[in-house]
Write an enzyme that holds these catalytic residues in place. Structure first.
Site, short mmCIF file in Angstrom:
data_model
loop_
_atom_site.label_atom_id
_atom_site.label_comp_id
_atom_site.label_asym_id
_atom_site.label_seq_id
_atom_site.Cartn_x
_atom_site.Cartn_y
_atom_site.Cartn_z
N LYS A 87 0.81 -1.22 0.00
CA LYS A 87 0.00 0.00 0.00
C LYS A 87 0.85 1.27 0.00
O LYS A 87 0.45 2.30 -0.56
CB LYS A 87 -0.93 0.01 1.21
CG LYS A 87 -2.01 -1.07 1.17
CD LYS A 87 -3.06 -0.78 0.12
CE LYS A 87 -4.20 -1.78 0.15
NZ LYS A 87 -5.08 -1.64 -1.03
N GLU A 109 -10.09 5.88 2.52
CA GLU A 109 -10.92 4.81 3.05
C GLU A 109 -9.98 3.71 3.48
O GLU A 109 -8.86 3.61 2.98
CB GLU A 109 -11.88 4.30 1.97
CG GLU A 109 -11.28 3.27 0.99
CD GLU A 109 -10.19 3.82 0.07
OE1 GLU A 109 -10.09 5.07 -0.07
OE2 GLU A 109 -9.42 3.02 -0.49
N SER A 376 1.95 -9.64 -0.72
CA SER A 376 1.63 -8.20 -0.68
C SER A 376 1.73 -7.58 0.70
O SER A 376 1.89 -6.37 0.82
CB SER A 376 0.22 -7.98 -1.24
OG SER A 376 -0.72 -8.79 -0.55
#
Lengths: 396, 259
Positions: A87, A109, A376
């Site tokens: 991210k 969000e 990830s």
């Protein structure tokens, strides 16, 4: 690929209230300017390398390879990035862009809290105000990430509407952006929403496949046979796929969250059970009923618990360039535990969906073949939830 | 001439909004009849959507009540078909793109036209994406209504020039809901809209609830749209809301006529 503006085939577009149109147009213009600006790119690369810890390792997972007895497996270690997931790549890019645009405030969000933490981190680093919208349900599931965001100086606003999860957090962040545009950038966390977000987020995440390609050529002198990644909105997957899309020999496989199974109503495997629709600014695939009401979805993973998917994935699905498989909660939890034991790496429950498919696929492949799994994120945040799944009640 | 424009022939127009099926479709049908009798010039009928991203809490809750109560697109078409036998003022659907797209845009608009609908308002379809819907609307004789926002600025002329039926002038930033004050220079917006398109009437919505606000807005625009204030009355009184809404519509229309 992008014929009509911001389109991937027929998917994508800008289905948003008129109030936001000038904001996304301004964002697109700024992005196009800075994308080709060497000074901006240099600044971003420095942040990637010095702050986030890039390039991330491409780890030769010998134990996993041996245990599964098939293809040679590499793990792309996005879990080793600062804040523990891919991210941060997108967030550093967008925060820097927002700063160049003169914005002083970031809103975001979050589902599991990883994107919220990454946004709060970038805001702290760049001296920006930060507000994160998070479903009440997820706030309860991810108390530690809520604390991290507050520690980083962000305000976390609980969202009670709808199912009080990621979908509703996106809706609320969009509503909040409509009310305050001048000084605020909406730092969207996945390759979704209205154009230009799917393109911007993809470009910032594409560093993953760019690195995999270079690292693979250096280690093996050739391209991998398969690249696997989990898909919720699809940002880590598109990042891992992007630079291989033109290489027809590389199979690209996205792993969706099947929850309790694609035959149950408790699933979030959009490309497996959904159909085309228009929602959250984009034309793409959505889980919905016969009248187009968005379905309540379910996955053990709060980060994959979303009823839609990014428009570029819808396109890759329809053209057949990428395959999308469904992985259940049970399979993901098993993979979560399996990778922890075999390699000493605790994967995020999201990434465990990709590991689970690797466990099925690798044994069917030849030993000379190479499979890359995009790991990830790290799984510390998921330990309590997995323990609960196994019937153990632990407290953080 | 478009049927919608007839709404602007009785002085400044009052345009109430209700969510279909809140709390049930029989109440909606009664509300439509009574609001028309009380002086409404056009009625916006919301088709509920699970995730109404342009709405504030009041209309979000109405959407939820309607869906929980079993309102579906097909049942709403049936309700409109029935009510059309007695109500002659123009009616417009207000819903979200997916409700139309998912039903099949052509099938939706064909059924809507047959039921007696005159206009379609999609708050999540801006000018750039209207090619998906506007030509199909036109083919079925329905006006696809354009919205203009306080942030539209240089886009006003482009949007207004192609607008059909009436232009929905969004008075405020943010989502729908009652506001004590409207700070946007709506007068300047209305002037820019009229300059670009003097032929299509312009109605102001978002945040208007009191007769005084309505009167003020009617001085600068051709009509006033009220949603949340009416939906609040329905939330409060449920199936017994009809006399309260009727009285409210009467008060608003007479305030507007004084402008």
């Amino acid at each position: 690929m992008e014929g009509r503006k911001g389109r991937f085939g027929e998917y994508g577009g800008q289905y948003i209230p008129e109030t936001l149109m000038n904001a996304v147009i301004e964002l697109e213009q700024a992005y196009l300017r800075f994308r080709d600006d060497p000074a901006f790119q240099e600044e971003l690369t420095t942040l990637f390398n010095e702050y986030a810890g890039r390039p991330s390792r491409l780890y030769d997972a010998k134990h996993l390879t041996r245990a599964l007895g098939g293809a040679k497996i590499y793990l792309k270690r996005e879990d080793l990035n600062h804040t523990g997931a891919h991210k941060i790549n997108n967030v550093l890019g967008q925060a820097l862009l927002a700063q160049k645009m003169g914005k002083t405030r970031l809103i975001a969000e979050t589902g599991a809290g990883q994107h919220g933490v990454a946004t709060a981190t970038a805001a702290a680093l760049m001296g920006m105000e930060c507000v994160v919208y998070m479903g009440r349900e997820d706030i309860e599931r991810q108390a530690l990430n809520v604390y991290r965001m507050r520690l980083l100086g962000a305000e976390v606003i609980p969202v009670d509407s709808g199912t009080a999860t990621l979908k509703d957090a996106v809706s609320e962040a969009m509503r909040a952006w409509t009310a305050r545009i001048d000084d605020t950038h909406y730092c969207l966390g996945s390759v979704m929403g209205p154009h230009p977000f799917p393109t911007i987020v993809r470009d910032f995440q594409a560093v993953i496949s760019k690195e995999i390609k270079a690292q693979m050529l250096e280690k093996e002198g050739r391209l991998p046979d398969v690249v696997l990644a989990c898909v919720g909105g699809g940002s880590n997957a598109i990042g891992a796929f992007y630079h291989f899309i033109g290489d027809a020999s590389v199979r690209l496989i996205g792993c969706e969250a099947a929850g309790r199974g694609v035959d149950s109503f408790e699933t979030a495997a959009t490309l497996n059970v959904g159909r085309p629709g228009i929602f959250h600014g984009m034309k793409s695939y959505f889980c919905q009923d016969e009248f187009g009401q968005i379905a309540p979805v379910y996955s053990i993973s709060a980060g994959l618990d979303y009823p839609g998917v990014g428009p570029e994935h819808a396109y890759l699905h329809e053209t057949g360039r990428a395959e999308y498989v469904a992985v259940t909660d049970a399979e993901a939890v098993e993979a979560f535990e399996y990778l922890s034991r075999t390699e000493g790496i605790i994967p995020a429950i999201e990434s465990a969906h990709a590991i689970a498919h690797a466990m099925k696929l690798a044994p069917q492949m030849e030993k000379e073949q190479i499979l890359v799994v995009n790991l990830s994120g790290r799984g510390d945040k998921d330990c309590a939830a997995v323990a609960r799944y196994r019937g153990e009640d632990i407290h953080e | 001439m478009s049927n919608i424009k007839r709404a602007f022939e009785n002085g400044k127009a009052f345009i109430p909004f209700v969510t279909c099926g809140d709390p049930d479709l029989a109440t909606t049908a009664a509300l439509v009849r009574e609001m028309a009798a009380a002086g409404a010039d056009l009625i916006e009928l919301g088709i509920p959507f699970s995730d109404p991203t342009a709405e504030g809490p009041v209309i979000q809750a109405a959407n939820l009540r309607a869906l929980t109560g079993g309102a579906t697109t097909d049942r709403i078409f049936n309700m409109v078909r029935e009510v059309r036998k007695e109500v002659s003022i123009p009616l417009a659907f207000m819903t979200y793109a997916n409700v139309v797209f998912s039903y099949g845009t052509d099938r939706f608009l064909k059924n809507a036209a047959e039921a007696g609908i005159d206009g379609l308002i999609l708050p999540d379809v801006p000018f750039e994406e209207k090619a998906d819907f506007a030509p199909v609307c036109r083919a079925h004789g329905i006006d696809c209504i354009s919205l203009i926002a306080p942030t539209s600025q240089a886009r006003v002329a482009m949007i207004a020039r192609e607008a059909k039926g009436f232009i929905y002038c969004v008075s405020s930033l943010g989502v729908t809901g009652v506001r004590s004050r409207i700070t946007t220079d709506v007068g300047a917006m209305a002037r820019a809209i009229r300059e670009a398109n003097p032929h299509t009437p312009c109605a102001v919505g978002f945040g208007i609830s009191t007769p005084a606000q309505a009167k003020e807005m009617a001085k600068i625009a051709d009509g006033v749209i009220v949603g949340s204030a009416i939906v609040k009355l329905i939330a409060q009184h449920g199936a017994d809301a009809i006399p309260y809404v009727s009285q409210y519509v009467r008060a608003m229309k007479s305030a507007i006529l004084e402008s």
